[in-house]
Design a protein around this motif. Sequence first.
Motif, PDB file in Angstrom:
ATOM      1  N   LEU A  23     -38.128   7.675 -33.274  1.00 39.93           N
ATOM      2  CA  LEU A  23     -37.529   8.604 -32.509  1.00 39.93           C
ATOM      3  C   LEU A  23     -37.363   7.816 -30.912  1.00 39.93           C
ATOM      4  O   LEU A  23     -36.114   8.409 -30.584  1.00 39.93           O
ATOM      5  N   GLN A  24     -37.875   7.074 -30.911  1.00 44.70           N
ATOM      6  CA  GLN A  24     -37.649   6.333 -29.410  1.00 44.70           C
ATOM      7  C   GLN A  24     -36.383   5.678 -29.585  1.00 44.70           C
ATOM      8  O   GLN A  24     -35.538   5.438 -28.444  1.00 44.70           O
ATOM      9  N   LYS A  25     -35.636   5.249 -30.758  1.00 39.98           N
ATOM     10  CA  LYS A  25     -34.482   4.364 -30.986  1.00 39.98           C
ATOM     11  C   LYS A  25     -33.508   5.424 -31.219  1.00 39.98           C
ATOM     12  O   LYS A  25     -32.101   5.347 -31.190  1.00 39.98           O
ATOM     13  N   LEU A  26     -33.755   6.815 -31.255  1.00 35.70           N
ATOM     14  CA  LEU A  26     -32.579   7.835 -31.608  1.00 35.70           C
ATOM     15  C   LEU A  26     -32.384   8.683 -30.181  1.00 35.70           C
ATOM     16  O   LEU A  26     -33.373   9.180 -29.557  1.00 35.70           O
ATOM     17  N   GLU A  27     -31.055   8.878 -30.070  1.00 31.81           N
ATOM     18  CA  GLU A  27     -30.858   9.699 -28.987  1.00 31.81           C
ATOM     19  C   GLU A  27     -31.106  11.491 -29.474  1.00 31.81           C
ATOM     20  O   GLU A  27     -30.906  11.624 -30.321  1.00 31.81           O
ATOM     21  N   GLU A  28     -31.666  11.963 -28.243  1.00 29.53           N
ATOM     22  CA  GLU A  28     -32.256  13.278 -28.506  1.00 29.53           C
ATOM     23  C   GLU A  28     -31.179  14.300 -29.238  1.00 29.53           C
ATOM     24  O   GLU A  28     -31.341  15.051 -29.998  1.00 29.53           O
ATOM     25  N   ALA A  29     -30.053  14.228 -28.600  1.00 30.65           N
ATOM     26  CA  ALA A  29     -28.962  14.975 -29.094  1.00 30.65           C
ATOM     27  C   ALA A  29     -28.567  14.851 -30.413  1.00 30.65           C
ATOM     28  O   ALA A  29     -27.661  15.736 -31.136  1.00 30.65           O
ATOM     29  N   LYS A  30     -28.922  13.655 -31.095  1.00 33.82           N
ATOM     30  CA  LYS A  30     -28.359  13.338 -32.559  1.00 33.82           C
ATOM     31  C   LYS A  30     -29.518  13.896 -33.327  1.00 33.82           C
ATOM     32  O   LYS A  30     -29.359  14.340 -34.553  1.00 33.82           O
ATOM     33  N   ILE A  31     -30.649  14.548 -32.921  1.00 33.60           N
ATOM     34  CA  ILE A  31     -31.485  15.071 -33.593  1.00 33.60           C
ATOM     35  C   ILE A  31     -31.353  16.319 -34.266  1.00 33.60           C
ATOM     36  O   ILE A  31     -30.915  17.259 -33.428  1.00 33.60           O
ATOM     37  N   VAL A  32     -31.222  16.688 -35.514  1.00 31.77           N
ATOM     38  CA  VAL A  32     -30.599  18.038 -36.086  1.00 31.77           C
ATOM     39  C   VAL A  32     -32.003  18.915 -36.202  1.00 31.77           C
ATOM     40  O   VAL A  32     -32.004  19.827 -35.895  1.00 31.77           O
ATOM     41  N   ASP A  33     -32.983  18.278 -37.087  1.00 30.78           N
ATOM     42  CA  ASP A  33     -34.186  19.102 -37.313  1.00 30.78           C
ATOM     43  C   ASP A  33     -35.070  18.028 -37.871  1.00 30.78           C
ATOM     44  O   ASP A  33     -34.884  16.925 -38.122  1.00 30.78           O
ATOM     45  N   GLN A  48     -61.437  14.594 -51.023  1.00 29.02           N
ATOM     46  CA  GLN A  48     -60.206  15.258 -50.813  1.00 29.02           C
ATOM     47  C   GLN A  48     -59.171  14.463 -50.259  1.00 29.02           C
ATOM     48  O   GLN A  48     -59.598  13.674 -49.219  1.00 29.02           O
ATOM     49  N   VAL A  49     -58.122  14.003 -50.921  1.00 28.97           N
ATOM     50  CA  VAL A  49     -57.121  13.335 -50.214  1.00 28.97           C
ATOM     51  C   VAL A  49     -55.909  13.909 -49.458  1.00 28.97           C
ATOM     52  O   VAL A  49     -55.422  14.908 -50.302  1.00 28.97           O
ATOM     53  N   TYR A  50     -55.459  13.506 -48.227  1.00 28.08           N
ATOM     54  CA  TYR A  50     -54.441  14.366 -47.693  1.00 28.08           C
ATOM     55  C   TYR A  50     -53.128  13.209 -47.601  1.00 28.08           C
ATOM     56  O   TYR A  50     -53.339  12.098 -47.616  1.00 28.08           O
ATOM     57  N   CYS A  51     -51.748  13.819 -47.709  1.00 22.97           N
ATOM     58  CA  CYS A  51     -50.809  13.220 -47.601  1.00 22.97           C
ATOM     59  C   CYS A  51     -50.051  14.022 -46.498  1.00 22.97           C
ATOM     60  O   CYS A  51     -49.536  15.122 -46.771  1.00 22.97           O
ATOM     61  N   TYR A  52     -49.544  13.343 -45.371  1.00 23.03           N
ATOM     62  CA  TYR A  52     -48.639  13.749 -44.592  1.00 23.03           C
ATOM     63  C   TYR A  52     -47.410  13.072 -44.508  1.00 23.03           C
ATOM     64  O   TYR A  52     -47.364  12.056 -44.617  1.00 23.03           O
ATOM     65  N   SER A  53     -46.262  14.202 -44.599  1.00 24.19           N
ATOM     66  CA  SER A  53     -45.073  13.566 -44.768  1.00 24.19           C
ATOM     67  C   SER A  53     -44.205  14.275 -43.805  1.00 24.19           C
ATOM     68  O   SER A  53     -44.382  15.550 -43.434  1.00 24.19           O
ATOM     69  N   ALA A  54     -42.924  13.841 -43.518  1.00 23.83           N
ATOM     70  CA  ALA A  54     -41.858  14.259 -42.657  1.00 23.83           C
ATOM     71  C   ALA A  54     -40.542  13.441 -42.830  1.00 23.83           C
ATOM     72  O   ALA A  54     -40.472  12.754 -43.442  1.00 23.83           O
ATOM     73  N   MET A  55     -39.775  14.621 -42.573  1.00 24.26           N
ATOM     74  CA  MET A  55     -38.255  14.190 -42.659  1.00 24.26           C
ATOM     75  C   MET A  55     -37.536  14.311 -41.468  1.00 24.26           C
ATOM     76  O   MET A  55     -37.606  15.543 -40.952  1.00 24.26           O
ATOM     77  N   ILE A  56     -36.891  13.712 -40.894  1.00 21.33           N
ATOM     78  CA  ILE A  56     -35.964  13.735 -39.664  1.00 21.33           C
ATOM     79  C   ILE A  56     -34.673  13.667 -40.167  1.00 21.33           C
ATOM     80  O   ILE A  56     -34.147  12.755 -40.652  1.00 21.33           O
ATOM     81  N   ILE A  57     -34.056  14.627 -39.717  1.00 25.89           N
ATOM     82  CA  ILE A  57     -32.454  14.814 -40.151  1.00 25.89           C
ATOM     83  C   ILE A  57     -31.631  14.660 -38.691  1.00 25.89           C
ATOM     84  O   ILE A  57     -32.006  15.234 -37.799  1.00 25.89           O
ATOM     85  N   TYR A  58     -30.985  13.667 -38.824  1.00 26.56           N
ATOM     86  CA  TYR A  58     -30.089  13.304 -37.620  1.00 26.56           C
ATOM     87  C   TYR A  58     -28.613  12.936 -37.976  1.00 26.56           C
ATOM     88  O   TYR A  58     -28.299  12.598 -38.850  1.00 26.56           O
ATOM     89  N   ARG A  59     -27.829  13.005 -36.989  1.00 22.19           N
ATOM     90  CA  ARG A  59     -26.518  12.447 -37.129  1.00 22.19           C
ATOM     91  C   ARG A  59     -26.472  11.196 -36.487  1.00 22.19           C
ATOM     92  O   ARG A  59     -27.023  10.765 -35.682  1.00 22.19           O
ATOM     93  N   SER A  60     -25.580  10.186 -37.388  1.00 22.12           N
ATOM     94  CA  SER A  60     -25.600   8.984 -37.128  1.00 22.12           C
ATOM     95  C   SER A  60     -24.138   8.835 -36.107  1.00 22.12           C
ATOM     96  O   SER A  60     -23.474   9.503 -36.039  1.00 22.12           O
TER      97      SER A  60
END
Length: 60
Positions: A23-33, A48-60
Amino acid sequence: MIQVKLFDQEHEKDLELEMNKFLQKLEEAKIVDIKYHVAALQEDIDEQVYCYSAMIIYRS
Protein backbone atom coordinates in the motif's frame (compact mmCIF):
# COMPACT_ATOMS: atom_id res chain seq x y z
CA MET A 1 -7.49 -1.05 -15.73
CA ILE A 2 -8.65 -2.81 -12.53
CA GLN A 3 -6.14 -5.20 -10.96
CA VAL A 4 -5.90 -7.28 -7.78
CA LYS A 5 -3.10 -8.17 -5.37
CA LEU A 6 -3.57 -11.28 -3.21
CA PHE A 7 -2.01 -11.85 0.20
CA ASP A 8 -1.92 -15.01 2.33
CA GLN A 9 -0.19 -15.48 5.68
CA GLU A 10 -0.37 -17.75 8.71
CA HIS A 11 -0.08 -14.83 11.16
CA GLU A 12 -2.15 -11.65 11.08
CA LYS A 13 0.85 -9.40 11.79
CA ASP A 14 2.71 -10.87 8.78
CA LEU A 15 -0.32 -10.12 6.61
CA GLU A 16 -0.47 -6.59 7.96
CA LEU A 17 3.21 -5.95 7.23
CA GLU A 18 3.02 -7.38 3.70
CA MET A 19 -0.09 -5.37 2.84
CA ASN A 20 1.32 -2.13 4.27
CA LYS A 21 4.47 -2.52 2.15
CA PHE A 22 2.32 -2.86 -0.96
CA LEU A 23 0.00 0.00 0.00
CA GLN A 24 2.94 2.39 0.54
CA LYS A 25 3.70 2.11 -3.20
CA LEU A 26 0.08 2.70 -4.22
CA GLU A 27 -1.65 6.08 -4.43
CA GLU A 28 -4.65 6.15 -2.10
CA ALA A 29 -6.96 7.33 -4.88
CA LYS A 30 -6.21 4.13 -6.85
CA ILE A 31 -7.57 1.81 -4.14
CA VAL A 32 -11.00 0.46 -5.04
CA ASP A 33 -11.58 -2.01 -2.20
CA ILE A 34 -9.89 -4.35 0.27
CA LYS A 35 -11.35 -7.77 1.10
CA TYR A 36 -10.25 -9.69 4.20
CA HIS A 37 -10.83 -13.32 5.22
CA VAL A 38 -9.81 -15.62 8.08
CA ALA A 39 -10.05 -19.40 7.94
CA ALA A 40 -9.52 -21.70 10.92
CA LEU A 41 -8.63 -25.36 10.37
CA GLN A 42 -8.38 -28.09 12.98
CA GLU A 43 -5.17 -30.05 12.25
CA ASP A 44 -5.46 -32.33 15.25
CA ILE A 45 -7.10 -32.29 18.68
CA ASP A 46 -4.61 -29.84 20.19
CA GLU A 47 -3.79 -27.63 17.21
CA GLN A 48 -5.80 -25.14 15.22
CA VAL A 49 -4.27 -23.45 12.18
CA TYR A 50 -5.34 -20.02 10.96
CA CYS A 51 -5.04 -18.63 7.46
CA TYR A 52 -5.29 -14.86 7.04
CA SER A 53 -5.85 -13.62 3.51
CA ALA A 54 -6.71 -10.37 1.81
CA MET A 55 -7.22 -8.98 -1.64
CA ILE A 56 -6.55 -5.39 -2.64
CA ILE A 57 -8.51 -4.24 -5.68
CA TYR A 58 -6.95 -1.20 -7.32
CA ARG A 59 -6.67 0.82 -10.52
CA SER A 60 -3.37 0.69 -12.35
